[in-house]
Design an enzyme around this catalytic site. Structure first.
Site, mmCIF file in Angstrom:
data_model
loop_
_atom_site.group_PDB
_atom_site.id
_atom_site.type_symbol
_atom_site.label_atom_id
_atom_site.label_comp_id
_atom_site.label_asym_id
_atom_site.label_seq_id
_atom_site.Cartn_x
_atom_site.Cartn_y
_atom_site.Cartn_z
ATOM 1 N N ASN A 10 0.694 -4.848 2.562
ATOM 2 C CA ASN A 10 1.581 -3.678 2.730
ATOM 3 C C ASN A 10 1.461 -2.630 1.628
ATOM 4 O O ASN A 10 2.114 -1.596 1.704
ATOM 5 C CB ASN A 10 3.058 -4.117 2.887
ATOM 6 C CG ASN A 10 3.236 -5.055 4.056
ATOM 7 O OD1 ASN A 10 2.857 -4.719 5.176
ATOM 8 N ND2 ASN A 10 3.770 -6.233 3.815
ATOM 9 N N TYR A 22 9.590 2.319 -3.157
ATOM 10 C CA TYR A 22 8.197 2.419 -3.627
ATOM 11 C C TYR A 22 7.738 3.851 -3.874
ATOM 12 O O TYR A 22 6.613 4.061 -4.325
ATOM 13 C CB TYR A 22 7.262 1.720 -2.628
ATOM 14 C CG TYR A 22 7.565 0.244 -2.479
ATOM 15 C CD1 TYR A 22 7.307 -0.635 -3.525
ATOM 16 C CD2 TYR A 22 8.150 -0.268 -1.320
ATOM 17 C CE1 TYR A 22 7.602 -1.985 -3.423
ATOM 18 C CE2 TYR A 22 8.454 -1.619 -1.202
ATOM 19 C CZ TYR A 22 8.178 -2.470 -2.258
ATOM 20 O OH TYR A 22 8.475 -3.809 -2.153
ATOM 21 N N ASN A 73 -1.700 -6.729 -7.973
ATOM 22 C CA ASN A 73 -0.359 -6.663 -7.389
ATOM 23 C C ASN A 73 -0.423 -7.507 -6.117
ATOM 24 O O ASN A 73 -0.861 -7.022 -5.069
ATOM 25 C CB ASN A 73 0.028 -5.222 -7.057
ATOM 26 C CG ASN A 73 1.438 -5.145 -6.484
ATOM 27 O OD1 ASN A 73 2.044 -6.169 -6.155
ATOM 28 N ND2 ASN A 73 1.949 -3.932 -6.345
ATOM 29 N N HIS A 79 5.400 -14.034 -4.641
ATOM 30 C CA HIS A 79 6.543 -14.948 -4.637
ATOM 31 C C HIS A 79 6.290 -16.236 -3.853
ATOM 32 O O HIS A 79 7.189 -17.067 -3.747
ATOM 33 C CB HIS A 79 7.762 -14.218 -4.057
ATOM 34 C CG HIS A 79 7.893 -12.802 -4.547
ATOM 35 N ND1 HIS A 79 8.065 -12.492 -5.867
ATOM 36 C CD2 HIS A 79 7.797 -11.603 -3.897
ATOM 37 C CE1 HIS A 79 8.117 -11.170 -6.008
ATOM 38 N NE2 HIS A 79 7.950 -10.608 -4.820
ATOM 39 N N ASP A 86 -3.848 -20.421 -8.339
ATOM 40 C CA ASP A 86 -4.935 -21.370 -8.608
ATOM 41 C C ASP A 86 -6.289 -20.667 -8.691
ATOM 42 O O ASP A 86 -7.135 -21.060 -9.500
ATOM 43 C CB ASP A 86 -4.982 -22.454 -7.514
ATOM 44 C CG ASP A 86 -3.876 -23.494 -7.685
ATOM 45 O OD1 ASP A 86 -3.219 -23.503 -8.743
ATOM 46 O OD2 ASP A 86 -3.681 -24.291 -6.754
ATOM 47 N N ILE A 100 5.091 -2.248 -8.482
ATOM 48 C CA ILE A 100 5.509 -0.844 -8.446
ATOM 49 C C ILE A 100 7.019 -0.751 -8.661
ATOM 50 O O ILE A 100 7.504 0.082 -9.419
ATOM 51 C CB ILE A 100 5.089 -0.221 -7.097
ATOM 52 C CG1 ILE A 100 3.557 -0.238 -6.989
ATOM 53 C CG2 ILE A 100 5.655 1.203 -6.950
ATOM 54 C CD1 ILE A 100 3.043 -0.049 -5.572
ATOM 55 N N SER A 101 7.745 -1.616 -7.978
ATOM 56 C CA SER A 101 9.210 -1.623 -8.103
ATOM 57 C C SER A 101 9.620 -2.557 -9.234
ATOM 58 O O SER A 101 8.820 -3.378 -9.706
ATOM 59 C CB SER A 101 9.840 -2.102 -6.786
ATOM 60 O OG SER A 101 9.504 -3.457 -6.552
ATOM 61 N N ARG A 110 12.586 -12.588 -5.057
ATOM 62 C CA ARG A 110 11.516 -11.868 -5.775
ATOM 63 C C ARG A 110 11.487 -12.223 -7.258
ATOM 64 O O ARG A 110 10.695 -11.682 -8.026
ATOM 65 C CB ARG A 110 11.687 -10.354 -5.622
ATOM 66 C CG ARG A 110 11.523 -9.875 -4.183
ATOM 67 C CD ARG A 110 11.575 -8.360 -4.066
ATOM 68 N NE ARG A 110 12.003 -7.977 -2.742
ATOM 69 C CZ ARG A 110 11.187 -7.834 -1.684
ATOM 70 N NH1 ARG A 110 9.895 -8.019 -1.809
ATOM 71 N NH2 ARG A 110 11.671 -7.500 -0.493
HETATM 72 C C1 DQA Z 1 5.813 -5.410 -4.980
HETATM 73 C C2 DQA Z 1 7.116 -6.205 -5.026
HETATM 74 C C3 DQA Z 1 7.081 -7.343 -4.029
HETATM 75 O O1 DQA Z 1 8.298 -8.091 -4.092
HETATM 76 C C4 DQA Z 1 6.911 -6.822 -2.621
HETATM 77 O O2 DQA Z 1 6.806 -7.891 -1.703
HETATM 78 C C5 DQA Z 1 5.766 -5.879 -2.483
HETATM 79 C C6 DQA Z 1 5.496 -4.939 -3.565
HETATM 80 C C7 DQA Z 1 5.844 -4.174 -5.882
HETATM 81 O O3 DQA Z 1 4.775 -3.625 -6.133
HETATM 82 O O4 DQA Z 1 6.916 -3.746 -6.309
HETATM 83 O O5 DQA Z 1 5.136 -5.805 -1.443
HETATM 84 O O6 DQA Z 1 4.770 -6.251 -5.449
#
Ligand code: DQA
Length: 143
Positions: A10, A22, A73, A79, A86, A100-101, A110
């Site tokens: 995503n 985001y 990322n 999570h 591994d 990013i967040s 998370r």
């Molecule tokens: C993320 C945070 C994750 O919890 C989330 O599932 C994402 C983006 C971030 O970049 O903030 O898809 O990794």
């Protein structure tokens, strides 16, 4: 120096997905920022994004002996994925985790990061600039 920048599921939807969390910058903006950062530091960066856990594991394994650092990322796989943890341990390449967040102030699910158990640094809540900071860290430490 050669760095691999990996993005999980995503992240390709940046600019469309949940802009309140985001931001409005797009995935294309992220790719440009990373290319610009590579030019700024005169290093080679390969970028890869996948929505599939096994693809990310394959890419980490293929990085063995080829890259000096990984910026990752793992997105939602952060999570859940022991497989990505591994794979990072298997190749032993210095890695920095980016979010990013600010995951610290989000849902309780998370709060665990498997990849973060391996990564030597985690940058969160800095928006797309977190990737630039992660690259700068690896360049300053390992170039
Ligand atoms: C993320 C945070 C994750 O919890 C989330 O599932 C994402 C983006 C971030 O970049 O903030 O898809 O990794």
């Amino acid at each position: 120096m050669k760095l691999l920048v990996l993005n999980g599921p995503n992240i390709n939807m940046l600019g469309i997905r949940e802009p309140g969390i985001y931001g409005t910058q797009t995935f294309a903006d992220l790719l440009s920022l990373i290319e610009d950062t590579a030019k700024e530091y005169c290093i080679h960066i390969e970028q890869y994004q996948s929505n599939h856990e096994g693809d990310l594991v394959d890419k980490i394994q293929a990085a063995y002996g080829k890259f000096n650092g990984i910026v990752i990322n793992p997105a939602a796989y952060t999570h859940t994925s022991v497989a990505i943890l591994d794979a990072l341990k298997a190749v032993g390449i210095p890695a920095v985790e980016v979010h990013i967040s600010n995951v610290d102030v989000r849902e309780s699910f998370r709060q665990i990061s498997y990849a973060g158990l391996y990564c030597e640094k985690t940058i969160k809540g800095q928006g797309l600039d977190g990737y630039r900071q992660a690259i700068a860290y690896l360049v300053e430490k390992y170039a």
